[in-house]
Design a protein around this motif. Structure first.
Motif, short mmCIF file in Angstrom:
data_model
loop_
_atom_site.label_atom_id
_atom_site.label_comp_id
_atom_site.label_asym_id
_atom_site.label_seq_id
_atom_site.Cartn_x
_atom_site.Cartn_y
_atom_site.Cartn_z
N VAL A 1 0.83 -1.21 0.00
CA VAL A 1 0.00 0.00 0.00
C VAL A 1 0.87 1.26 0.00
O VAL A 1 0.51 2.27 -0.60
N VAL B 1 -5.49 7.76 -0.91
CA VAL B 1 -4.53 6.66 -0.75
C VAL B 1 -3.53 6.98 0.35
O VAL B 1 -3.16 6.11 1.14
N GLN C 1 -3.99 8.54 3.04
CA GLN C 1 -4.60 8.24 4.34
C GLN C 1 -4.57 6.73 4.61
O GLN C 1 -4.37 6.30 5.76
N HIS C 2 -4.76 5.94 3.58
CA HIS C 2 -4.73 4.49 3.75
C HIS C 2 -3.31 4.00 4.04
O HIS C 2 -3.13 2.99 4.73
N THR D 1 -2.98 4.34 7.58
CA THR D 1 -3.77 3.30 8.23
C THR D 1 -3.02 1.97 8.25
O THR D 1 -2.99 1.27 9.27
N MET D 2 -2.41 1.61 7.12
CA MET D 2 -1.67 0.35 7.05
C MET D 2 -0.45 0.37 7.96
O MET D 2 -0.11 -0.66 8.58
N LEU E 1 -8.16 -3.43 10.02
CA LEU E 1 -7.96 -2.21 9.24
C LEU E 1 -7.61 -2.52 7.79
O LEU E 1 -8.00 -1.80 6.87
N GLU E 2 -6.88 -3.62 7.59
CA GLU E 2 -6.47 -4.00 6.23
C GLU E 2 -7.67 -4.32 5.36
O GLU E 2 -7.61 -4.13 4.14
N ALA F 1 -8.52 -0.83 4.09
CA ALA F 1 -7.48 -0.05 3.42
C ALA F 1 -6.94 -0.72 2.17
O ALA F 1 -6.64 -0.05 1.17
N GLU G 1 -9.56 -0.60 -0.94
CA GLU G 1 -9.82 0.78 -1.34
C GLU G 1 -8.57 1.43 -1.95
O GLU G 1 -8.68 2.21 -2.90
N SER G 2 -7.41 1.11 -1.42
CA SER G 2 -6.17 1.69 -1.97
C SER G 2 -5.96 1.27 -3.41
O SER G 2 -5.56 2.07 -4.26
#
Length: 442
Positions: free
Chosen positions: A225, A286, A288-289, A292-293, A310-311, A314, A317-318
């Protein structure tokens, strides 16, 4: 707007469940190969998985109770396998199947990204070659700085994309590994032959075998990601340049014309940079993701209490956002309209001020660098405050004429097309590397 049909198909619910089943089938085949379960049972499980019609309503209901989809799916697969159902999911844990399925998705998604990056590199290489010698204003701090060429700008864009292609190739062996390790990751459930069973499982799926369990070591998925964050960051840089160059006051490029695209509901004259805007928005999401990752890497002990989940948000969507950004970039750059005359007109806006450095450096051997700077600086201030061409003002300064040798030489120095540095050679280096990489990939 934020995804493509191909990438959406990779991460659709039915595709994900199909990956779960694919992993369960591969596990049964691998266990039969090493004698852990009867070959007849593995054949029955494999056949049942191939033909299973999943009851998604039941799967949804049971998943909402359990909190994970694998046990409910194992119920359906076991029932379909009949007597062999007792050997389904032998020695595995939920995360083994889910992680492996995500890696299978990731492999398919990376294939799409790699393909679109190759198309993008081709589009950018074409722009760099075509406009290698097309002069335009280079800008720093939003001010005209020195002349460049549009091909030089495109080659800089291309160089970043080529590095992303290299990064993608390098991460594949680190990330595309299977997961079969059991409840706490020690393979205690299958005993001494566990590592061979794991190797065969990964082999069945065409994945690498990990050196050790990665249930709580999530750097591989975070790296994937993060790469998407880098890719979309480069695309957003390109989009930002294009949007600014499309501004009425610049007018140096235009996105491809399609009737109605980028139109305003009230202003008929508008042609908004919609592809660039979508790229920029996708890149921001992306990023933001990526955060998150990275946050999701912080797992507790041998099985996490929430970061893993969370994955599930994320990761898909990424990839959807990145696919959208790449599709928009290829559409936009594949048909970009370049207004060379407007580039030249903008280059001449300052009446030669953009090449003041050229005059200074040409006069420096005779006048000394600092004195040449001061003389040209004074001429620039006069041009800014009172108007006029820099060349005409410099021609009225005897020591400048003497230092440069003639009025003609002053005019030559004040032509932006004559002060492009090594832009052309740099473009050729990038294009040469791009051609070599394309040949190697083929």
């Amino acid at each position: 707007m934020f995804g493509t049909a191909e990438m959406r198909a990779v991460f659709a619910d039915d595709a994900l469940v199909a990956r779960y089943i694919e992993a369960e089938r591969a596990l049964a085949r691998a266990q039969a190969r090493c004698g852990a379960i009867p070959a007849r049972a593995a054949t029955a499980i494999d056949e049942a998985g191939r033909n299973l019609v999943v009851d998604f309503d039941r799967l949804r209901r049971e998943t909402e109770i359990v909190g994970y989809p694998i046990l409910p799916l194992v119920h359906q697969l076991s029932e379909a396998a009949g007597e062999a159902g007792g050997f389904v999911h032998w020695g595995a844990t939920t995360q083994d199947i889910m992680d492996t399925a995500n890696v299978l998705q990731l492999r398919a998604a990376l294939d799409l990204v790699e393909r679109d990056l190759a198309t993008l590199a081709t589009n950018l290489a074409g722009l760099a070659a075509k406009y290698r010698d097309t002069p335009m204003a280079g800008r720093t701090h939003l001010q005209q700085a020195l002349p460049i060429t549009f091909g030089y700008k495109a080659a800089i864009w291309l160089s970043g994309i080529e590095r992303h292609q290299e990064r993608l190739r390098q991460l594949r062996p680190r990330v595309l590994v299977g997961e079969f390790s059991g409840a706490a990751g020690t393979l205690a459930s299958v005993g001494a032959g566990g590592l061979e069973m794991q190797r065969l499982f990964c082999e069945e799926l065409g994945l690498g075998q990990p050196a050790i369990t990665w249930h709580v070591a999530r750097d591989g998925l975070a790296e994937a990601v993060s790469l998407l964050g880098l890719i979309t960051g480069s695309l957003a840089k390109i989009a930002t340049d294009v949007m600014l160059m499309m501004a009425t006051e610049f007018g140096e490029v235009s996105e491809p014309f399609v009737p109605g695209r980028g139109a305003s509901s009230t202003m008929p004259q508008k042609r908004n940079p919609i592809s660039s805007e979508l790229i920029l928005a996708a890149a921001k999401a992306v990023r933001q993701h990526v955060a998150t990752m990275l946050d999701g890497m912080i797992h507790d002990f041998e099985r996490a209490t929430g970061p893993w989940h969370l994955e599930w948000i994320a990761l898909p969507e990424s990839f959807l956002l990145t696919a959208s950004a790449l599709a928009n970039a290829n559409f936009m750059l594949g048909g970009l309209v370049v207004h060379e005359q407007r580039m030249r007109a903008n280059l001449d806006l300052t009446g030669g001020l953009i090449v003041a450095e050229a005059v200074m450096m040409a006069a420096a051997p005779r006048l000394g660098r600092q004195h040449a700077h001061d003389v040209v600086y004074g001429a620039c201030r006069q041009a800014i405050e009172h108007g006029g061409r820099l060349a005409d003002i410099l021609a009225g300064i005897p020591e400048v004429v003497e230092a440069l040798g003639s009025r003609e030489e002053i005019e030559r120095c004040c032509d932006p097309a004559n002060y492009l540095g090594l832009a052309g050679e740099m473009i050729d280096r990038v294009l040469g590397k791009s051609s070599a990489a394309a040949r190697s990939a083929a």
